[in-house]
Design a protein around this motif. Structure first.
Motif, mmCIF file in Angstrom:
data_model
loop_
_atom_site.group_PDB
_atom_site.id
_atom_site.type_symbol
_atom_site.label_atom_id
_atom_site.label_comp_id
_atom_site.label_asym_id
_atom_site.label_seq_id
_atom_site.Cartn_x
_atom_site.Cartn_y
_atom_site.Cartn_z
ATOM 1 N N GLU A 181 0.734 -0.717 0.254
ATOM 2 C CA GLU A 181 0.252 -0.211 -0.087
ATOM 3 C C GLU A 181 1.457 1.450 0.259
ATOM 4 O O GLU A 181 0.414 1.873 -0.830
ATOM 5 C CB GLU A 181 -0.871 0.323 1.562
ATOM 6 N N ARG A 182 2.416 0.894 0.939
ATOM 7 C CA ARG A 182 2.864 2.098 0.939
ATOM 8 C C ARG A 182 3.677 2.459 -1.006
ATOM 9 O O ARG A 182 3.592 4.199 -1.333
ATOM 10 C CB ARG A 182 3.705 2.161 1.771
ATOM 11 N N GLY A 183 3.939 1.246 -1.243
ATOM 12 C CA GLY A 183 4.444 1.498 -2.394
ATOM 13 C C GLY A 183 3.433 2.358 -3.728
ATOM 14 O O GLY A 183 3.794 3.104 -4.022
ATOM 15 N N LEU A 184 2.734 1.206 -3.715
ATOM 16 C CA LEU A 184 1.539 2.246 -4.960
ATOM 17 C C LEU A 184 1.726 3.771 -4.417
ATOM 18 O O LEU A 184 1.044 4.231 -5.131
ATOM 19 C CB LEU A 184 0.166 0.938 -4.187
ATOM 20 N N ALA A 185 1.163 3.814 -2.837
ATOM 21 C CA ALA A 185 0.875 5.008 -2.459
ATOM 22 C C ALA A 185 1.756 6.285 -3.049
ATOM 23 O O ALA A 185 1.306 7.482 -3.658
ATOM 24 C CB ALA A 185 0.521 5.357 -1.608
ATOM 25 N N GLU A 186 3.243 5.678 -3.074
ATOM 26 C CA GLU A 186 4.240 6.729 -3.358
ATOM 27 C C GLU A 186 4.270 6.563 -5.159
ATOM 28 O O GLU A 186 4.598 7.721 -5.478
ATOM 29 C CB GLU A 186 5.086 6.544 -2.359
ATOM 30 N N ARG A 187 3.658 5.570 -5.873
ATOM 31 C CA ARG A 187 3.714 5.774 -7.209
ATOM 32 C C ARG A 187 2.589 6.811 -7.625
ATOM 33 O O ARG A 187 2.809 7.086 -8.708
ATOM 34 C CB ARG A 187 3.907 3.861 -7.825
ATOM 35 N N VAL A 188 1.371 6.232 -7.287
ATOM 36 C CA VAL A 188 0.359 7.639 -7.885
ATOM 37 C C VAL A 188 0.725 8.591 -6.640
ATOM 38 O O VAL A 188 0.088 8.961 -8.188
ATOM 39 C CB VAL A 188 -1.039 6.554 -6.873
ATOM 40 N N SER A 189 1.479 9.168 -6.519
ATOM 41 C CA SER A 189 1.884 10.722 -6.353
ATOM 42 C C SER A 189 2.284 11.238 -7.256
ATOM 43 O O SER A 189 2.402 11.924 -8.076
ATOM 44 C CB SER A 189 2.618 10.408 -4.465
ATOM 45 N N ARG A 190 3.950 9.871 -7.535
ATOM 46 C CA ARG A 190 4.927 10.281 -8.378
ATOM 47 C C ARG A 190 3.868 10.154 -9.620
ATOM 48 O O ARG A 190 4.168 11.663 -10.147
ATOM 49 C CB ARG A 190 6.052 8.957 -8.164
ATOM 50 N N GLU A 191 3.307 9.972 -10.036
ATOM 51 C CA GLU A 191 2.310 10.419 -11.673
ATOM 52 C C GLU A 191 1.584 12.017 -11.098
ATOM 53 O O GLU A 191 1.124 11.713 -12.719
ATOM 54 C CB GLU A 191 1.407 8.283 -11.683
ATOM 55 N N ARG A 192 0.871 11.517 -10.676
ATOM 56 C CA ARG A 192 0.102 12.735 -10.249
ATOM 57 C C ARG A 192 0.514 13.741 -10.002
ATOM 58 O O ARG A 192 0.387 14.536 -11.283
ATOM 59 C CB ARG A 192 -0.892 12.710 -9.143
ATOM 60 N N GLU A 193 2.209 14.348 -10.175
ATOM 61 C CA GLU A 193 3.164 15.009 -10.238
ATOM 62 C C GLU A 193 3.663 15.283 -10.981
ATOM 63 O O GLU A 193 4.096 16.006 -11.916
ATOM 64 C CB GLU A 193 4.037 14.458 -9.264
#
Length: 54
Positions: free
Chosen positions: A38-50
């Motif tokens: 979950e933590r890794g997916l949240a970090e990836r989603v954040s990077r993609e949004r930015e």
């Protein structure tokens, strides 16, 4: 970003496929695999949004 501990967000069971050796090592080390995923997916989603749109 999602933190360790309880989240106020609803959770839903899902299936993921992970490398067997990596999963065994994580379990041996006492890593909470669900929390780590979950933590890794949240970090990836954040990077993609930015990321700038192409």
């Amino acid at each position: 970003m999602v933190t360790e501990g309880k989240s106020s967000r609803r959770k839903r069971p899902t299936k993921v496929t992970l490398d067997a050796a990596l999963l065994l090592e994580a379990k041996r080390l006492g890593i909470n695999v669900s929390a780590a995923c979950e933590r890794g997916l949240a970090e990836r989603v954040s990077r993609e949004r930015e990321a700038p749109a192409e």
